[in-house]
Scaffold this motif. Structure first.
Motif, PDB file in Angstrom:
ATOM      1  N   ALA A 202       0.936  -1.158   0.153  1.00 36.41           N
ATOM      2  CA  ALA A 202      -0.073  -0.130  -0.027  1.00 36.41           C
ATOM      3  C   ALA A 202       1.002   1.205  -0.086  1.00 36.41           C
ATOM      4  N   ILE A 203       0.307   2.507   0.051  1.00 34.73           N
ATOM      5  CA  ILE A 203       0.924   3.696   0.046  1.00 34.73           C
ATOM      6  C   ILE A 203       0.162   4.465   1.086  1.00 34.73           C
ATOM      7  N   VAL A 204       0.964   5.108   2.038  1.00 38.12           N
ATOM      8  CA  VAL A 204       0.567   6.125   2.921  1.00 38.12           C
ATOM      9  C   VAL A 204       0.740   7.714   2.561  1.00 38.12           C
ATOM     10  N   GLU A 205      -0.185   8.591   2.287  1.00 39.12           N
ATOM     11  CA  GLU A 205       0.303   9.980   1.849  1.00 39.12           C
ATOM     12  C   GLU A 205       0.203  10.702   2.935  1.00 39.12           C
ATOM     13  N   ALA A 206       1.280  11.441   3.187  1.00 35.83           N
ATOM     14  CA  ALA A 206       1.419  12.372   4.260  1.00 35.83           C
ATOM     15  C   ALA A 206       2.205  13.614   3.640  1.00 35.83           C
ATOM     16  N   MET A 207       1.392  14.824   3.889  1.00 32.70           N
ATOM     17  CA  MET A 207       2.024  16.247   3.310  1.00 32.70           C
ATOM     18  C   MET A 207       2.387  15.989   1.825  1.00 32.70           C
ATOM     19  N   LYS A 208       1.785  15.403   1.091  1.00 30.29           N
ATOM     20  CA  LYS A 208       1.872  15.258  -0.321  1.00 30.29           C
ATOM     21  C   LYS A 208       3.074  14.462  -0.821  1.00 30.29           C
ATOM     22  N   LEU A 209       3.541  13.562   0.210  1.00 34.39           N
ATOM     23  CA  LEU A 209       4.569  12.470   0.019  1.00 34.39           C
ATOM     24  C   LEU A 209       3.886  11.300   0.135  1.00 34.39           C
ATOM     25  N   MET A 210       4.321  10.468  -1.002  1.00 37.32           N
ATOM     26  CA  MET A 210       3.675   9.004  -0.853  1.00 37.32           C
ATOM     27  C   MET A 210       4.707   8.165  -0.358  1.00 37.32           C
ATOM     28  N   ASN A 211       4.425   7.507   0.839  1.00 36.80           N
ATOM     29  CA  ASN A 211       5.431   6.571   1.762  1.00 36.80           C
ATOM     30  C   ASN A 211       4.643   5.031   1.362  1.00 36.80           C
ATOM     31  N   GLU A 212       5.742   4.515   0.803  1.00 38.02           N
ATOM     32  CA  GLU A 212       5.434   3.057   0.301  1.00 38.02           C
ATOM     33  C   GLU A 212       5.182   2.135   1.795  1.00 38.02           C
TER      34      GLU A 212
END
Length: 160
Positions: free
Chosen positions: A118-128
């Protein structure tokens, strides 16, 4: 401004915001200095337009305080013997790399350690978000596009 004055101001702002919105509201979080007002409606209250703001659960915490934990409605019960892939950061959960793309994993898929799930988006950054162990996906615990908290279970794995 005292904490009580800040909280009263946040309450007024929340009431104005809710009155202006067209659809049902599930959660609102407002912050003013050290005061934070978070209002969350229970699923049965969402269908009722007559539920006033005072009926909702409200919590006040100082800025920077640790979150109380993920909402129970999103995580579902844990099953003994199963491992969970957890959120590495607070943000928005996405099952695919972009809208309309195939999800990283589906229920029944086998995953290996290090595989993106999945991806978790935080502050317009996509964290895998990657699996830390091998297993078969038995449940996806969060709906696509919903907010997640740090360390919240996202995907449940049955070890293989």
């Amino acid at each position: 401004m005292s904490g009580e004055e800040a909280l009263a101001g946040l309450r007024r702002e929340a009431q104005h915001l809710i009155a202006e919105l067209a659809g049902p509201v599930r959660r609102i979080r407002l912050r003013s200095g050290p005061a934070v007002l978070e209002v969350e409606w229970h699923p049965e209250d969402l269908a009722r337009a007559d539920v006033p703001l005072q009926r909702a659960e409200a919590a006040v915490a100082p800025q920077g305080a640790a979150p109380a934990g993920p909402p129970a409605a999103l995580t579902g019960p844990s099953v003994p013997g199963r491992a969970a892939v957890r959120a590495p950061i607070v943000g928005t959960f996405y099952r695919a790399a972009e809208p309309g793309a195939k999800p990283f994993v589906a229920v029944g898929d086998l995953v290996r350690p290090g595989q993106p799930v999945a991806i978790v988006e935080a502050m317009k950054l996509m964290n895998e978000v990657t699996a830390d162990r091998a297993g078969r996906v038995v449940a996806i615990l969060v709906e696509d596009g919903h907010p997640v908290e740090y360390d919240q279970p996202l995907v449940e794995l049955d070890p293989t």
